[in-house]
Design a protein around this motif. Structure first.
Motif, PDB file in Angstrom:
ATOM      1  N   ASN A  49       0.857  -1.168   0.000  1.00 24.51           N
ATOM      2  CA  ASN A  49       0.000   0.000   0.000  1.00 24.51           C
ATOM      3  C   ASN A  49       0.903   1.229   0.000  1.00 24.51           C
ATOM      4  O   ASN A  49       1.604   1.477   0.972  1.00 24.51           O
ATOM      5  CB  ASN A  49      -0.906  -0.004   1.231  1.00 24.51           C
ATOM      6  CG  ASN A  49      -1.944   1.083   1.174  1.00 24.51           C
ATOM      7  OD1 ASN A  49      -1.812   2.051   0.427  1.00 24.51           O
ATOM      8  ND2 ASN A  49      -2.989   0.931   1.961  1.00 24.51           N
ATOM      9  N   PRO A  50       0.911   1.999  -1.085  1.00 23.28           N
ATOM     10  CA  PRO A  50       1.840   3.129  -1.162  1.00 23.28           C
ATOM     11  C   PRO A  50       1.540   4.228  -0.142  1.00 23.28           C
ATOM     12  O   PRO A  50       2.384   5.059   0.128  1.00 23.28           O
ATOM     13  CB  PRO A  50       1.653   3.647  -2.585  1.00 23.28           C
ATOM     14  CG  PRO A  50       0.283   3.218  -2.958  1.00 23.28           C
ATOM     15  CD  PRO A  50       0.058   1.911  -2.254  1.00 23.28           C
ATOM     16  N   PRO A  76       1.493  10.922   5.881  1.00 18.55           N
ATOM     17  CA  PRO A  76       2.424  10.793   4.762  1.00 18.55           C
ATOM     18  C   PRO A  76       1.774  10.972   3.392  1.00 18.55           C
ATOM     19  O   PRO A  76       2.460  11.238   2.420  1.00 18.55           O
ATOM     20  CB  PRO A  76       2.976   9.379   4.911  1.00 18.55           C
ATOM     21  CG  PRO A  76       1.955   8.651   5.697  1.00 18.55           C
ATOM     22  CD  PRO A  76       1.299   9.659   6.582  1.00 18.55           C
ATOM     23  N   TYR A  77       0.471  10.845   3.316  1.00 15.62           N
ATOM     24  CA  TYR A  77      -0.212  11.023   2.045  1.00 15.62           C
ATOM     25  C   TYR A  77      -0.888  12.388   2.053  1.00 15.62           C
ATOM     26  O   TYR A  77      -2.006  12.539   2.539  1.00 15.62           O
ATOM     27  CB  TYR A  77      -1.227   9.910   1.811  1.00 15.62           C
ATOM     28  CG  TYR A  77      -1.952  10.040   0.503  1.00 15.62           C
ATOM     29  CD1 TYR A  77      -1.273   9.944  -0.697  1.00 15.62           C
ATOM     30  CD2 TYR A  77      -3.314  10.273   0.458  1.00 15.62           C
ATOM     31  CE1 TYR A  77      -1.921  10.070  -1.903  1.00 15.62           C
ATOM     32  CE2 TYR A  77      -3.981  10.405  -0.741  1.00 15.62           C
ATOM     33  CZ  TYR A  77      -3.274  10.302  -1.914  1.00 15.62           C
ATOM     34  OH  TYR A  77      -3.920  10.434  -3.112  1.00 15.62           O
ATOM     35  N   VAL A  78      -0.194  13.397   1.569  1.00 15.92           N
ATOM     36  CA  VAL A  78      -0.726  14.755   1.566  1.00 15.92           C
ATOM     37  C   VAL A  78      -0.675  15.340   0.168  1.00 15.92           C
ATOM     38  O   VAL A  78       0.092  14.894  -0.684  1.00 15.92           O
ATOM     39  CB  VAL A  78       0.058  15.674   2.535  1.00 15.92           C
ATOM     40  CG1 VAL A  78      -0.102  15.224   3.958  1.00 15.92           C
ATOM     41  CG2 VAL A  78       1.507  15.753   2.166  1.00 15.92           C
ATOM     42  N   THR A  79      -1.497  16.343  -0.016  1.00 11.55           N
ATOM     43  CA  THR A  79      -1.469  17.122  -1.253  1.00 11.55           C
ATOM     44  C   THR A  79      -1.080  18.551  -0.867  1.00 11.55           C
ATOM     45  O   THR A  79      -1.192  18.936   0.299  1.00 11.55           O
ATOM     46  CB  THR A  79      -2.845  17.121  -1.952  1.00 11.55           C
ATOM     47  OG1 THR A  79      -3.809  17.701  -1.077  1.00 11.55           O
ATOM     48  CG2 THR A  79      -3.272  15.705  -2.322  1.00 11.55           C
ATOM     49  N   ASP A  82      -3.475  20.549   1.451  1.00 13.64           N
ATOM     50  CA  ASP A  82      -3.900  20.025   2.753  1.00 13.64           C
ATOM     51  C   ASP A  82      -3.558  20.966   3.903  1.00 13.64           C
ATOM     52  O   ASP A  82      -4.299  21.057   4.873  1.00 13.64           O
ATOM     53  CB  ASP A  82      -3.287  18.648   3.022  1.00 13.64           C
ATOM     54  CG  ASP A  82      -3.949  17.567   2.203  1.00 13.64           C
ATOM     55  OD1 ASP A  82      -5.065  17.798   1.705  1.00 13.64           O
ATOM     56  OD2 ASP A  82      -3.354  16.492   2.061  1.00 13.64           O
ATOM     57  N   GLY A  83      -2.420  21.614   3.833  1.00 13.43           N
ATOM     58  CA  GLY A  83      -2.033  22.551   4.880  1.00 13.43           C
ATOM     59  C   GLY A  83      -1.973  21.911   6.249  1.00 13.43           C
ATOM     60  O   GLY A  83      -1.441  20.827   6.434  1.00 13.43           O
ATOM     61  N   LYS A  84      -2.546  22.562   7.234  1.00 10.54           N
ATOM     62  CA  LYS A  84      -2.518  22.105   8.627  1.00 10.54           C
ATOM     63  C   LYS A  84      -3.361  20.847   8.840  1.00 10.54           C
ATOM     64  O   LYS A  84      -3.163  20.122   9.812  1.00 10.54           O
ATOM     65  CB  LYS A  84      -3.005  23.243   9.524  1.00 10.54           C
ATOM     66  CG  LYS A  84      -2.690  23.084  10.958  1.00 10.54           C
ATOM     67  CD  LYS A  84      -1.211  23.265  11.221  1.00 10.54           C
ATOM     68  CE  LYS A  84      -0.948  23.247  12.718  1.00 10.54           C
ATOM     69  NZ  LYS A  84       0.377  22.816  13.060  1.00 10.54           N
ATOM     70  N   THR A  85      -4.304  20.582   7.954  1.00 11.19           N
ATOM     71  CA  THR A  85      -5.161  19.409   8.139  1.00 11.19           C
ATOM     72  C   THR A  85      -4.405  18.100   7.958  1.00 11.19           C
ATOM     73  O   THR A  85      -4.921  17.043   8.315  1.00 11.19           O
ATOM     74  CB  THR A  85      -6.354  19.429   7.160  1.00 11.19           C
ATOM     75  OG1 THR A  85      -5.858  19.399   5.820  1.00 11.19           O
ATOM     76  CG2 THR A  85      -7.215  20.652   7.380  1.00 11.19           C
ATOM     77  N   ALA A  86      -3.206  18.137   7.417  1.00 10.44           N
ATOM     78  CA  ALA A  86      -2.408  16.918   7.270  1.00 10.44           C
ATOM     79  C   ALA A  86      -1.788  16.489   8.595  1.00 10.44           C
ATOM     80  O   ALA A  86      -1.297  15.374   8.721  1.00 10.44           O
ATOM     81  CB  ALA A  86      -1.314  17.118   6.229  1.00 10.44           C
ATOM     82  N   ASP A  87      -1.820  17.376   9.603  1.00 11.08           N
ATOM     83  CA  ASP A  87      -1.343  17.007  10.939  1.00 11.08           C
ATOM     84  C   ASP A  87      -2.441  16.218  11.633  1.00 11.08           C
ATOM     85  O   ASP A  87      -3.565  16.702  11.798  1.00 11.08           O
ATOM     86  CB  ASP A  87      -0.984  18.249  11.745  1.00 11.08           C
ATOM     87  CG  ASP A  87       0.222  18.967  11.170  1.00 11.08           C
ATOM     88  OD1 ASP A  87       1.023  18.313  10.461  1.00 11.08           O
ATOM     89  OD2 ASP A  87       0.364  20.177  11.412  1.00 11.08           O
TER      90      ASP A  87
END
Length: 184
Positions: A49-50, A76-79, A82-87
């Motif tokens: 699963n990448p 680890p899978y962000v665009t 995404d900004g702060k929502t990737a935390d």
């Protein structure tokens, strides 16, 4: 005139029959391709699963033995948008030594964020009153199961978790662990 068409071998009816078979074959192929991909996905696509990768949470010393603390990690899978929502947050429970439990903050009922109350030793969900014991097992309320756990490992004094996919009953990590942390 009918003798000339019969001698050439292709009648009007035969032509429409061949076109119909060709169109039906194309439709059958278009329908069979996604079904075959679904049926064989675990064999061909399910091995790696990448989106899953090991992400550091912090050193073992940041999580005192016997305590549960909130930690955050970068998904680890962000665009780029995404900004702060990737935390992403998680609860880390230091059981003892190199033994930990890393819980997703989401309630197993509807996904509301649970909060840790050290006074009572319970995780509580504000949405529908779900409660979980310190080990993540269900205490009361509408959730039918305990909190979801991330697989973790401790290497060189650093706690890392396998992140990128929210652990759920149907996720790849849950099917590998069946609700138990993985220690390597």
């Amino acid at each position: 005139m009918s003798n000339e068409n019969n001698e050439s071998g292709l009648t009007r009816r035969g032509l429409f029959m061949k076109i119909g078979v060709l169109v039906n074959g194309l439709v059958a192929t278009a329908l069979a391709a996604p079904i075959a991909r679904y049926l064989f996905s675990s064999v061909t696509f399910g091995r790696v699963n990448p989106y899953l990768s090991w992400v550091p949470l912090g050193s073992v010393s940041e999580f005192p033995e016997g305590e549960t603390r909130l930690a955050t990690f970068r998904n680890p899978y962000v665009t780029p948008t995404d900004g702060k929502t990737a935390d992403t947050a998680c609860w880390v429970r230091h059981v003892g030594g190199d033994s930990f439990q890393v819980f997703a903050v989401n309630c197993a009922h509807l996904g509301c964020p649970v909060r840790w109350f050290p006074q009572s030793g319970l995780f509580m969900c504000p949405c529908h009153g779900g409660a979980y014991y310190r080990d993540g097992s269900r205490a009361s309320g509408p959730p039918e199961r305990g909190l979801f756990e991330y697989p973790y490992k401790v290497e060189n004094g650093l706690i890392t978790i396998q992140a990128g996919e929210l652990p759920t009953p149907g996720s790849a990590t849950a099917s590998l662990r069946e609700g138990k942390p993985t220690c390597a």
